[in-house]
Motif scaffolding. Sequence first.
Motif, short mmCIF file in Angstrom:
data_model
loop_
_atom_site.label_atom_id
_atom_site.label_comp_id
_atom_site.label_asym_id
_atom_site.label_seq_id
_atom_site.Cartn_x
_atom_site.Cartn_y
_atom_site.Cartn_z
N GLY A 1 -3.01 8.78 -1.96
CA GLY A 1 -2.11 7.77 -2.37
C GLY A 1 -1.73 6.95 -1.25
O GLY A 1 -1.71 5.57 -1.13
N LYS A 2 -1.24 7.55 -0.01
CA LYS A 2 -0.87 6.78 1.16
C LYS A 2 -2.17 5.94 1.87
O LYS A 2 -1.90 5.04 2.32
N ALA A 3 -3.10 6.73 1.69
CA ALA A 3 -4.58 6.35 2.15
C ALA A 3 -4.93 4.80 1.42
O ALA A 3 -5.16 3.89 2.27
N ILE A 4 -4.71 4.92 0.23
CA ILE A 4 -5.17 3.59 -0.70
C ILE A 4 -4.04 2.48 -0.19
O ILE A 4 -4.67 1.30 -0.04
N ALA A 5 -2.93 2.73 -0.12
CA ALA A 5 -1.79 1.82 0.13
C ALA A 5 -2.11 1.23 1.53
O ALA A 5 -2.04 -0.10 1.42
N ASN A 6 -2.49 1.94 2.50
CA ASN A 6 -3.12 1.41 3.80
C ASN A 6 -4.38 0.47 3.68
O ASN A 6 -4.36 -0.65 4.42
N TYR A 7 -5.10 1.05 3.17
CA TYR A 7 -6.43 0.11 2.74
C TYR A 7 -5.93 -1.31 2.36
O TYR A 7 -6.55 -2.27 2.60
N HIS A 8 -5.13 -1.10 1.15
CA HIS A 8 -4.76 -2.49 0.60
C HIS A 8 -3.79 -3.35 1.57
O HIS A 8 -4.13 -4.68 1.64
N LYS A 9 -3.16 -2.55 2.46
CA LYS A 9 -2.47 -3.46 3.43
C LYS A 9 -3.56 -4.24 4.39
O LYS A 9 -3.30 -5.46 4.93
N ALA A 10 -4.62 -3.45 4.87
CA ALA A 10 -5.33 -4.00 5.64
C ALA A 10 -6.30 -5.30 5.35
O ALA A 10 -6.54 -6.41 5.86
N LEU A 11 -6.33 -5.16 3.77
CA LEU A 11 -7.18 -6.06 3.00
C LEU A 11 -6.14 -7.21 2.89
O LEU A 11 -6.58 -8.39 2.75
N THR A 12 -4.86 -7.09 2.75
CA THR A 12 -3.87 -8.21 2.84
C THR A 12 -4.11 -9.07 3.81
O THR A 12 -3.88 -10.31 3.89
#
Length: 893
Positions: free
Chosen positions: A795-806
């Motif tokens: 869950g936390k990993a996916i959130a960080n991936y989304h931040k990187a893509l933002t």
Amino acid sequence: MSTLKNKKLIQIEGEIEKARQDKNWNALTDLIKKYNKLNTDNTVPLELLINSEKYLSEFDYNNALTTLNKAYSIASNNSEVLAYLGIVEYERNDIVKALSYLNRLNNPYNNNNDMILNNRKVGLLIQAFTIKGKCYENQGNQQDAITSYQNVIQITFKYFKNFKTIDKQTKLYIEDSLIRFAVIQKQFGIQISIKHLRSCLSSQIGLSKDTFRVSLTILAHLLLRNVCSASYIPTTLDSSNDNSNTTTSNSKHQQQHQQQQQLFYVPNDETEESILALLYAETVLSAQQQQLQQQQQLQHHLQYSLPSTTTTNTPIAAASTSSLASSPQAFTNGTNGNATNSSSPSTTTTTTTTTGTTNINPESTSHLNHHLNGHSHNLFEEQDPTLIYEDICLAYCRKEQYYPVVENYEKSLALNFSDQHKWVQLALALYSSGKYKRSLFIIEECLSKTPKNITLLLLASKICINHLNQITKAVLFAKQAVSFIDSDDTASLSKAYLLMGIAYGKKAIECKSSHEKNQNLELALISLKKSYEIDPYDYRNSYHLALIYADSRDTPMALKYIHESLELNPYEPSLWSCLALLLSSNKNYELAYRTCNHALSQSPTNVELLLIKAKLELALDDGTQALITYKTIFSYLVSKTLTSNEDIDDSVSLSRNRQSGPSSVVSFDLRSGTTAGDSRSHRSYSINNAEMDSAMRDFEDSPTSPKDLLRTTTNSVGSGANGGNSGSGSGSHGLSSKEVHRNIALWLSLAEAFTQQRMFKDAAQCLAQAESIDNDSADVYYHQGYLLETQDLMGKAIANYHKALTIDSTHTNSSIRLALYYFRENDLLLAENNLTTILRSSDPTSHQAWFQLGLVLKAKGEIERSSDCFKKAIELDSTSPLIPYSQISRFVY
């Protein structure tokens, strides 16, 4: 009766002498009548001498010459007549006649002749010998000129026991002789000239401001351009042993120099002494400029405040003229700021110059101005004040102190704002001190005046490529240079095409669209091929061609050109970095590792080579040595002295690290279908636990353990950090964009190594340090997500991936990890869309994306398309390096 007559005659002679010194012509008219009544000796043509002095004060050389010729017919051996005749002929530019009279003058102190006890006569003699020296200089007879100036110096020190009694007119002639003597002496010995200049500066005569400035400037000029560290003789406060050349005196001189260094500042070398002299000279010049500016403002104020009927003969106007004449600038012309017109006697008839307790008649001052400024051999006229700044800049450059050079060129431009050469020099100084934006701005302004200046166009393009990342501007400048360069100038043409090719190559790396990337790669290849055709022996051409072919995944061609480049220059570290990565793309890790070690033997502190070496050690299952390599990298980072004068350019877009995740050696296993970072990698990291524990103990016990590195590097390379919570790049204040990118890459590489060894706590510390440098980095968020994913915190990993893509919508690795997550969640359509978007728009060379797409299509039952994706993945993996080629330096050297 005769005794009384003699007393009256002596009294009148005294009054005449005083009036002659004051140039009181009205009083002299009456006195000469009284004198003629009492004088019966006609061998001294006193009246004719006085008349000639009056004509000289009015610059009426024709009448003066006529009068002096009459006096010469009466007393041909009279020293005053000879002196005045020499002066008049010199002013009439008849050097031969001037010397015919002046050569008959004798120095009364050479053979103990009758002593001259009259200040005016001594002053006339000093003036005559000074002009005699100038005449010899004019004829190129340097030795006789030196003898004449030595006579001036001898008369001065023999006659004047108190230098305060020297009138200002005579003093300036003495100073002129002193300086000219030193300047001529350099032709016979630089050390003699330097010693004499030091003596002048420390003499008790008390030099005027102009002479003091010129002496300092000449001394610095000699030291900078004629003295090396081996031949430099340090200055001392006691010059009593200067003439001693014995070994004993030299040892005493060294001991004295060491003792004085403990009490006073004593320059250690010729550069330090020249800087000291020039800074003093610049202080005097600045004071003179400020004084002149104030006088001009006062004159301007008086001009507009007086009634229109006021003439220059009013007391106020006279006072204004007096204030101008009393300044040092009133005694020099041209660059020294002469405020009076020496060719017009009427402008000084109401002026009285006062300096301290010495009064000077304005006519004598004007006469002096004419002598000092009327001929091309005048030191004050030849000495351009702005040369002080040129020499200061040269001295600071030798000490590698570039920012003071910028300040000095700015001061120099205040004297001559329209001098484009100095503007260009200022731009170069700004470039050397790291002020790239200001440097480019000045260059662009200069190009607006001279748009065909090839050197400036090439420099502007270089600055845009190397430092400001303004690629579009770089291409524009390079194209303009190509259009203006003659076909015969192959060196400049080759460099212009090289700059254009490098710019297109860097632009390709920045492109988000694969179509645009391929277009720019093609343009880069065309430009670099032209540059290579013009100059195939420039290693930079073949090196950058190799990089473009590597970006295009044409490894054989890249290897061909990188070998050519290394044959031309085997000492450039970036060439070896490129070769090592090319070898790693062929999975020849052993040869790549040996290549790195060979290159590091030449450049042991090169960060790129060390990072590649650490990656290769991990690929070769040598995690222990990899940790040692990382420790070496960070010890170098901590000990490296970083400059604090570089621009903090917020507009710089750092090179994207789209491939900064695990590389091909841990990418995927076609048989198992696992991806990078999984414990089921196709390479088994079976490092002995005891070896790893030992390595980590060594690493943690060193001053560069993870905890200490967090503290040490924060203080030394990220001193502006505020805990990483003060906005984007909060820790990057004081660092250049290149340093920020490098430091982040180092921490991320170390975090990746710890993650691969499942040392999650240490990896988290490294990522925290990277975030403190730049908390708005897509790469940092990706690695944080990857670390969390490795620990099964999806869950936390996916959130960080989304931040990187933002932050960066084209970040390849984050998109791949998200697609893999969707694949595991059986959301095949979303996984396929993510991977297809990556391959079509941003990164069609990602073997990981092709492999994951193959897995997705296989799960959907599209076997044929899946097989094509796997083939493409295998093909690309065979040309995929350990570290992306985009991380290799692409600068113009």
